[in-house]
Design a protein around this motif. Structure first.
Motif, PDB file in Angstrom:
ATOM      1  N   THR A  68       0.809  -1.219   0.000  1.00 54.91           N
ATOM      2  CA  THR A  68       0.000   0.000   0.000  1.00 54.91           C
ATOM      3  C   THR A  68       0.845   1.273   0.000  1.00 54.91           C
ATOM      4  O   THR A  68       0.301   2.362   0.136  1.00 54.91           O
ATOM      5  CB  THR A  68      -0.911   0.031   1.243  1.00 54.91           C
ATOM      6  N   ARG A  69       2.168   1.150  -0.073  1.00 56.03           N
ATOM      7  CA  ARG A  69       2.988   2.360  -0.082  1.00 56.03           C
ATOM      8  C   ARG A  69       4.272   2.098  -0.849  1.00 56.03           C
ATOM      9  O   ARG A  69       4.541   0.963  -1.242  1.00 56.03           O
ATOM     10  CB  ARG A  69       3.296   2.824   1.341  1.00 56.03           C
ATOM     11  N   ASP A  70       5.061   3.168  -1.079  1.00 62.56           N
ATOM     12  CA  ASP A  70       6.297   2.966  -1.839  1.00 62.56           C
ATOM     13  C   ASP A  70       7.375   2.340  -0.961  1.00 62.56           C
ATOM     14  O   ASP A  70       7.214   2.185   0.238  1.00 62.56           O
ATOM     15  CB  ASP A  70       6.777   4.281  -2.474  1.00 62.56           C
TER      16      ASP A  70
ATOM     17  N   ALA B 101       8.834   4.199   2.234  1.00 65.38           N
ATOM     18  CA  ALA B 101       7.828   4.284   3.287  1.00 65.38           C
ATOM     19  C   ALA B 101       7.567   2.903   3.873  1.00 65.38           C
ATOM     20  O   ALA B 101       7.328   2.758   5.079  1.00 65.38           O
ATOM     21  CB  ALA B 101       6.538   4.878   2.726  1.00 65.38           C
TER      22      ALA B 101
ATOM     23  N   ASN C 289      -0.777  -3.177   7.478  1.00 64.83           N
ATOM     24  CA  ASN C 289      -1.574  -2.248   6.678  1.00 64.83           C
ATOM     25  C   ASN C 289      -2.867  -1.828   7.383  1.00 64.83           C
ATOM     26  O   ASN C 289      -3.828  -1.437   6.733  1.00 64.83           O
ATOM     27  CB  ASN C 289      -1.883  -2.871   5.318  1.00 64.83           C
TER      28      ASN C 289
END
Lengths: 327, 636
Positions: free
Chosen positions: B439-441, B444, B486
């Motif tokens: 859910t993020r790069d 992160a 998450n």
């Protein structure tokens, strides 16, 4: 860890010693007189008994066996591998000329067969039970059942004789070339032997890759990787990372049989490697060369095994850093 | 399965031992290859046996003009000295098969003897023998064969001896490890303890057990022998008095047969004959190994290609979800003949921020239910009815692709066996970061991984540790970290504390409660241990035989359990080991596989059963405020 390395080194020294002893023992155990192994057949046949004794004395073969062994070992330590009967040159020199070509063939085909075999094996395991898996398995077994020299002859037939794409004989061009043209020629001449040897060694890599991944896929961590939301590709990478472990061992151990295969393939292609040298030595009853080549190959294979033992920890963190679990 | 209570129960298999359809498919591939291999070999044996009838000429004397192309008299032409190539091909079968069989036989006898000596007697003899085996295996075997042949000459028996001397080591190593395994089988240990002599033990028990593997090794040895003999002959080291396929190829190669059309009748036939022989042994060996190894036969396939879900997942924004997880009439079958119902029309709701305990013995269908909810049912398991809604998202019948969208993002999973749930090859930080990266790069994700590991109480110094460097409790924390990375709405925890010691159990449960409060998680807590779950959960679901038999708020259910089964579970306490009966269980044997009893599924074991229980299936009915049970006795 340190103790482990020492023990491994010890084991390999032992194997090496066994190889040397076998090499020492072979001509002495073989039927017939040692003189027959040291001189060209036509010369040895015409010697009188007195002359035979002189030859034996010249090579120190009239001494007791332990003395002979000691001399043999100290000769080896000096790098003395006797003289080739056929060429009349030191065996060490001959081996030095040939070993590079064999290394090129064997190294190249180890690399290629590992990549292709692992790719096919992993794909089969991932889709196991499907028609595609069955097809690949059957196909690989078929290719693996073709004797390497037969494959070599077929390749020559198709690509050299019929299509005229690659030259048949040798590793170097007959006319003087240099620079890039030379490199191109060398590559061109190594394509077919390399392909032959690669085809001959894919089978075991494929089978091990397949069964290793099949058993990894049953592991809980694979289920967890899926359950935690990873994509199919990521899950596959998790399992394959661990399936690589047995594969590395098979690849390096497989070097041994590859070297043997190279002997046959080089003969088909008249490729000037160690295998071809062994073949020529067999035909000419050039036993010193045979012994020297055998010793060199044994050392090579033992070194490969040793390298595998040293590299393994880089692949498997459990071996790399065995630390007692702490709460 | 880690549940300590193994009870005689309605035998609803949780994952059934062998997915039937799959075994059939694999076995049939192995069988097909085996039949093909045997067929190839039998035809070669026939050719070898009737060689003089098939070939019209003597293979060893010139019967024609040199280099004659094929004709009626010489179907494959003649070689450079005018010998008939067809006769050589036919008689070559004898040489190849004889050498292969003899070499393999000698190698197996030697290998088996070494394996039995080493594996059965152990001790110093074993160490010495296995050192020798390792030594031989370390050598390049084809080179060894060539060098030995060069020194010792070229007769048939010499060739057999040389090949056998080089190849016996592999069967010895393989068979020895099998002997070691068989030796520890219960009945062999018992026979030894009762004073059976070693030779009797070996003959009666060990040999019979390792016979299939020995056969496979024999075939494999024969396979290698054919190739080795051919290679030797091809190098001019074969038996000079008998023409083999390898010899034919040696002369073809030496006379450059591939430069002319002669390759068609001089190279191709012997090459193909060799391939047929080697392939025959290879197929047969593979088939024997595969059919003899129960472990391989049991492997279930992984994915079929992902099919698009029957119903596309939809987010109904206008409908306010009553719960984070809503399950409606969900049914799961194991497809067999007849199908086995593992989960039977189960409905329940997990409210936001609540912990719902799902309790039952092993075999109650709870793990199947969990796998179905995660979309990870393996064939032959299959959702056959009902649907599930996660966080307002209708996942339909929980097809793989539909559930894949919420896995790791909206639904976290804590598996039954955290010890093995981590990949041994990656450090734990990386394994958590993978989830965060959904859910993020990347950057992160790495930061988030450190954060969550910190959150579950793994000190920063251990973040880069590998799983094997962590204790069981710490590994469980890492797995929990992965599940909550998450910030999912729901965490499914399947026996999260089974296998941990009591102190660690308490800590892990406390951590779960803490995370629930901090992140607002809803948790479906699956366990066989009702007393433990009753202390932790807000709501309880009790499952038996694939059905929910009682449900309600944890306090209400444990204070006044309405179903006899729940009462037995509550009274039970963790056993130390071994199968155990519930305290107060009615005497009664196990019920037949796949044939659930009529009436109430629990009645055969129920201490309070009445006659009516045999024929009436009880439905869930209210027994108190938000408290239901499926028992005739508790109906008002």
């Amino acid at each position: 860890m340190g103790g482990h390395v020492l023990r491994t080194v010890g084991q390999y020294v032992l194997v090496l010693f066994a190889a040397i002893s076998l090499n020492f023992a072979l001509p002495r155990l073989a039927p017939g007189d040692a003189v027959d192994y040291l001189l060209p057949p036509e010369q040895a046949g015409s010697l009188s008994p007195e002359q035979r004794r002189q030859v034996l004395a010249q090579f120190g073969l009239d001494q007791s066996v332990p003395t002979q062994f000691r001399d043999y070992l100290s000769g080896l330590a000096r790098g003395d591998l006797l003289f080739s009967v056929r060429y009349g040159r030191p065996v060490g020199e001959l081996l030095g000329e040939r070993v590079g070509w064999s290394a090129l063939l064997v190294g190249g085909s180890v690399l290629l067969s590992t990549v292709v075999g692992a790719f096919l094996g992993f794909r089969s395991a991932w889709r196991r039970g499907t028609a595609r898996d069955a097809g690949t398995l059957t196909g690989v077994m078929l290719v693996d059942s073709l004797p390497p020299f037969f494959v070599g002859m077929l390749l020559i037939l198709v690509f050299s004789v019929q299509l005229d794409l690659f030259p048949i004989f040798g590793a170097l061009p007959t006319v003087d070339t240099s620079g890039l043209a030379l490199v191109a020629e060398v590559v061109k001449r190594s394509v077919l032997p390399l392909a032959t040897l690669t085809l001959a060694s894919i089978g075991p890599v494929y089978l091990v890759a397949r069964s290793a991944l099949v058993s990894e896929l049953q592991e809980d961590y694979v289920l967890m990787a899926e359950a935690k939301g990873l994509s199919e590709r990521q899950v596959r990478r998790h399992a394959e990372r661990n399936a690589l472990l047995p594969l590395s061992t098979v690849t390096l151990i497989g070097l041994g049989s590859l070297v043997g295969g190279a002997a046959v393939v080089e003969t088909v292609f008249s490729y000037p490697g160690l295998g071809r040298l062994i073949y020529e030595a067999v035909l000419a009853r050039d036993y010193p060369v045979l012994q020297g080549a055998f010793l060199l190959l044994a050392v090579g294979v033992i070194l490969a095994n040793f390298v595998n033992d040293l590299l393994y920890p880089l692949l498997d963190p459990r071996v790399r850093r065995p630390r007692a679990a702490a709460t | 399965m880690t549940a300590p209570t193994q009870l005689s129960t309605v035998d609803v298999p949780e994952p059934p031992a062998a997915p039937v359809s799959v075994v059939v498919r694999r076995a049939s591939l192995a069988r097909r290859l085996g039949v093909a291999g045997a067929g190839l070999l039998v035809s070669l044996v026939v050719v070898a046996a009737f060689a003089p009838l098939i070939a019209r000429h003597d293979p060893d004397v010139p019967t024609g003009v040199p280099y004659d192309p094929p004709s009626v008299s010489h179907p494959l032409g003649t070689n450079d000295v005018g010998q008939d190539l067809f006769a050589q091909l036919v008689f070559g079968t004898r040489v190849s098969l004889t050498i292969a069989t003899l070499s393999a036989l000698v190698a197996i006898v030697v290998g088996l003897t070494v394996a039995l000596l080493a594996g059965y007697h152990r001790g110093r003899l074993e160490a010495a023998l296995m050192r020798l085996v390792d030594l031989i295996l370390a050598f390049p075997f084809m080179v060894l064969v060539i060098v030995l042949a060069a020194f010792f000459g070229r007769g048939l028996l010499t060739t057999v001896a040389i090949i056998a001397a080089v190849i016996w080591a592999r069967p010895a190593r393989v068979l020895r490890s099998q002997v070691l395994k068989v030796r520890e089988y219960q009945h062999v240990v018992a026979a030894r303890a009762m004073g059976a002599s070693p030779s009797r033990c070996i003959c009666r028990h060990v040999l019979t057990r390792i016979a299939p593997l020995t056969a496979a090794q024999f075939v494999r040895a024969a396979n290698i022998s054919v190739l080795l003999e051919a290679a030797l002959s091809f190098l001019g080291l074969g038996d000079p008095n008998r023409v083999s396929w390898g010899t034919m190829l040696y002369f073809a190669n030496a006379r450059n047969a591939f430069l002319t059309d002669a390759w068609l009748w001089w190279i191709l036939p012997p090459g193909l004959a060799l391939t047929v022989a080697i392939l025959g042994f290879a197929f047969l060996g593979y088939a024997i190994e595969e059919l003899a190894d129960p472990r391989l036969a049991r492997t279930a396939p992984r994915h079929r290609r992902r099919r698009s879900p029957n119903r596309p997942p939809t987010t109904s924004a206008e409908r306010r979800p009553a719960g984070v997880l809503e399950v409606h009439e969900l049914s799961v079958d194991y497809l067999a003949d007849p199908p086995v119902r593992a989960v039977d029309r189960v409905s329940f709701t997990v409210g936001p921020g609540r912990i719902t305990g799902l309790v039952g013995e092993s075999g109650s269908g709870k793990s199947t239910l969990v796998m179905a909810l995660l979309g990870l049912l393996r064939p032959p398991g299959r959702v056959v009815g009902g649907r599930a809604v996660v966080n307002g998202r209708d996942l339909g019948r929980l097809q793989r692709a539909a559930v894949a969208q919420v896995r790791g993002r909206e639904v976290g999973f804590i598996p039954q066996n955290a010890m093995n749930a981590l990949n041994p090859a990656y450090d734990v930080h990386r394994q958590v970061a993978e989830v965060a990266a959904l859910t993020r790069d990347r950057a992160a994700a790495s930061e988030r991984a450190s954060e969550v590991l910190e959150l579950v109480g793994i000190p920063a110094a251990r973040h880069r540790s590998f799983p094997h460097e962590l204790s069981g409790g710490m590994r469980q924390r890492v797995v929990i970290a992965m599940a909550v990375t998450n910030e999912p709405a729901l965490v499914v925890a399947d026996e999260p504390v089974t296998g941990l010691d009591v102190v660690t159990q308490a800590r892990v449960l406390r951590l779960l409660l803490e995370l629930r409060d901090r992140l607002g998680l809803a948790i479906l807590l699956v366990s066989h241990d009702l007393p433990l779950v009753a202390r932790t959960a807000d709501d309880l679901l009790v499952m038996y035989g694939g059905r929910i038999v009682e449900r309600g708020e944890a306090g209400a259910v444990s204070a006044a359990p309405a179903h006899p089964y729940t009462r037995l579970l509550l009274a039970s306490f963790p056993s130390l080991r071994g199968p155990r009966r519930l305290v107060g269980e009615a005497p009664g044997g196990p019920i037949g596989v796949g044939a659930p009893p009529d009436g109430c599924l629990f009645h055969p074991r129920c201490p309070e059963r009445v006659d009516e229980c045999r024929c009436t299936v009880p439905a869930l009915a209210e027994v108190g405020e938000r408290h239901e049970a499926a028992c005739l006795l508790s109906e008002p």
